[in-house]
Design an enzyme around this catalytic site. Structure first.
Site, mmCIF file in Angstrom:
data_model
loop_
_atom_site.group_PDB
_atom_site.id
_atom_site.type_symbol
_atom_site.label_atom_id
_atom_site.label_comp_id
_atom_site.label_asym_id
_atom_site.label_seq_id
_atom_site.Cartn_x
_atom_site.Cartn_y
_atom_site.Cartn_z
ATOM 1 N N MET A 1 -17.493 6.216 -46.575
ATOM 2 C CA MET A 1 -17.646 7.118 -47.706
ATOM 3 C C MET A 1 -19.088 7.262 -48.185
ATOM 4 O O MET A 1 -19.358 8.046 -49.095
ATOM 5 C CB MET A 1 -16.753 6.661 -48.861
ATOM 6 C CG MET A 1 -15.284 6.863 -48.583
ATOM 7 S SD MET A 1 -14.909 8.590 -48.198
ATOM 8 C CE MET A 1 -13.216 8.427 -47.626
ATOM 9 N N TYR B 1 -22.235 -1.864 -60.712
ATOM 10 C CA TYR B 1 -20.813 -1.530 -60.584
ATOM 11 C C TYR B 1 -20.307 -0.865 -61.859
ATOM 12 O O TYR B 1 -19.607 0.157 -61.815
ATOM 13 C CB TYR B 1 -20.031 -2.803 -60.288
ATOM 14 C CG TYR B 1 -18.539 -2.621 -60.178
ATOM 15 C CD1 TYR B 1 -17.968 -2.112 -59.021
ATOM 16 C CD2 TYR B 1 -17.696 -2.984 -61.229
ATOM 17 C CE1 TYR B 1 -16.593 -1.955 -58.910
ATOM 18 C CE2 TYR B 1 -16.328 -2.827 -61.135
ATOM 19 C CZ TYR B 1 -15.782 -2.319 -59.969
ATOM 20 O OH TYR B 1 -14.419 -2.165 -59.871
ATOM 21 N N ALA B 2 -20.661 -1.432 -63.020
ATOM 22 C CA ALA B 2 -20.235 -0.860 -64.297
ATOM 23 C C ALA B 2 -20.779 0.553 -64.472
ATOM 24 O O ALA B 2 -20.082 1.445 -64.974
ATOM 25 C CB ALA B 2 -20.689 -1.751 -65.454
ATOM 26 N N GLY C 1 -8.137 -4.921 -64.787
ATOM 27 C CA GLY C 1 -8.863 -6.150 -65.040
ATOM 28 C C GLY C 1 -9.125 -6.875 -63.730
ATOM 29 O O GLY C 1 -9.199 -6.261 -62.665
ATOM 30 N N ILE D 1 -8.394 -8.636 -60.494
ATOM 31 C CA ILE D 1 -7.280 -8.638 -59.546
ATOM 32 C C ILE D 1 -7.601 -9.603 -58.408
ATOM 33 O O ILE D 1 -8.751 -9.695 -57.962
ATOM 34 C CB ILE D 1 -7.033 -7.218 -58.991
ATOM 35 C CG1 ILE D 1 -6.893 -6.213 -60.148
ATOM 36 C CG2 ILE D 1 -5.796 -7.194 -58.113
ATOM 37 C CD1 ILE D 1 -5.778 -6.505 -61.119
#
Length: 286
Positions: free
Chosen positions: A91, A181-182, A214, A216
């Site tokens: 991707m 990431y955030a 949250g 995982i």
């Protein structure tokens, strides 16, 4: 005044609990639906594929690792999927995104669900100034989602289908060790929430479900966090079922596990206390 605030807080919490605990999902409604799942070779994406397979859906699965995809395909067929097609793609490539949608449409003859789940590799560490990695991560975690959704939107409009976007608690409440990431998840939140407005204003029938997850217990997540975090991780299979159920119900947002919703709801009420609480769940050794 204080009594009224407490009363309204109680009402909101009760209403939220009732909303969360309701169970109206019928897997049979997904039989023969045409589903494209990205990032389907492992983790939550793999579990999402299995839940659709159990419901008898027709699947196109995409990821970078062909061998892993083949294993997921075999399991999906065992579980009851009508058809399973694979598209090996990275991707980070613009051309690959268009190829994925084109091959999915060719294989399935249309599309009912676009499940955007893939993510780029992200180190779980303090910000170190790596702007190049952040740029690449935005390409994979954010811009590729837009590219795929844009390519699929005309066909989802025809089928009155759905876009399901896997997001994160970090899109609502920033946490340590996840700066890049955030940023990518905040961007997803902004784009798809705005797109939902526009589709509604245009009377477009496509629904958009943002899934706020949250921690995982996927293998990649567990390897990254190691001894840096004290909170418990929740099962990927349960998270995946919540995703599939929310998408089938055309929900605006889904929160898993349960405490993610109130944590997001109260995020702006007591920001200093919230940050103190969050920081105590993480270990930092300078």
């Amino acid at each position: 005044m204080g009594i009224h605030i407490k009363r309204w807080c109680f009402i909101i919490l009760v209403a939220s609990a009732a909303y969360i605990l309701r169970d109206s999902f019928d897997p049979e409604t997904l039989a023969n639906t045409r589903v494209l799942v990205t990032g389907a070779s492992t983790g939550i994406g793999e579990e999402i594929a299995y839940h659709y397979a159990r419901a008898g859906a027709k699947l196109v699965l995409t990821a970078r690792r062909e061998h892993a995809l083949q294993e997921v395909k075999s399991r999906c067929l065992e579980l009851g999927a009508k058809n399973v097609f694979l598209v090996v793609a990275d991707m980070a490539s613009h051309n690959a995104r268009e190829q994925v949608v084109a091959e999915a449409l060719s294989a399935l003859g249309g599309l009912d669900y676009l499940v955007l789940n893939h993510i780029g590799w992200t180190p779980f560490k303090m910000w170190d100034g790596d702007v190049n990695h952040t740029r690449w991560l935005m390409e994979v975690n954010f811009l590729s989602y837009i590219h795929l959704a844009t390519a699929a939107l005309p066909y989802l409009t025809q089928s009155k289908g759905s876009i399901i976007v896997l997001s994160s608690l970090t899109a609502k409440t920033p946490i340590p060790y996840t700066t890049s990431y955030a940023a990518s998840k905040f961007a997803l939140e902004g784009f798809f929430s705005s797109l939902r407005h526009e589709l509604t204003m245009q009377n477009n029938p496509v629904s958009i479900t943002l899934c706020i997850l949250g921690l995982i217990d996927t293998q990649s997540a567990m390897e990254k966090i190691k001894d840096k975090i004290t909170m418990s991780a929740y099962p990927a299979s349960d998270a995946a079922l919540a995703v599939v159920s929310a998408g089938a119900g055309r929900q605006r947002e889904m929160y898993y596990p349960w405490f993610v919703r109130p944590l997001c709801f109260f995020r702006d009420w007591f920001p200093q206390h919230r940050d103190w609480f969050i920081q105590r769940m993480y270990h930092y050794n300078s």
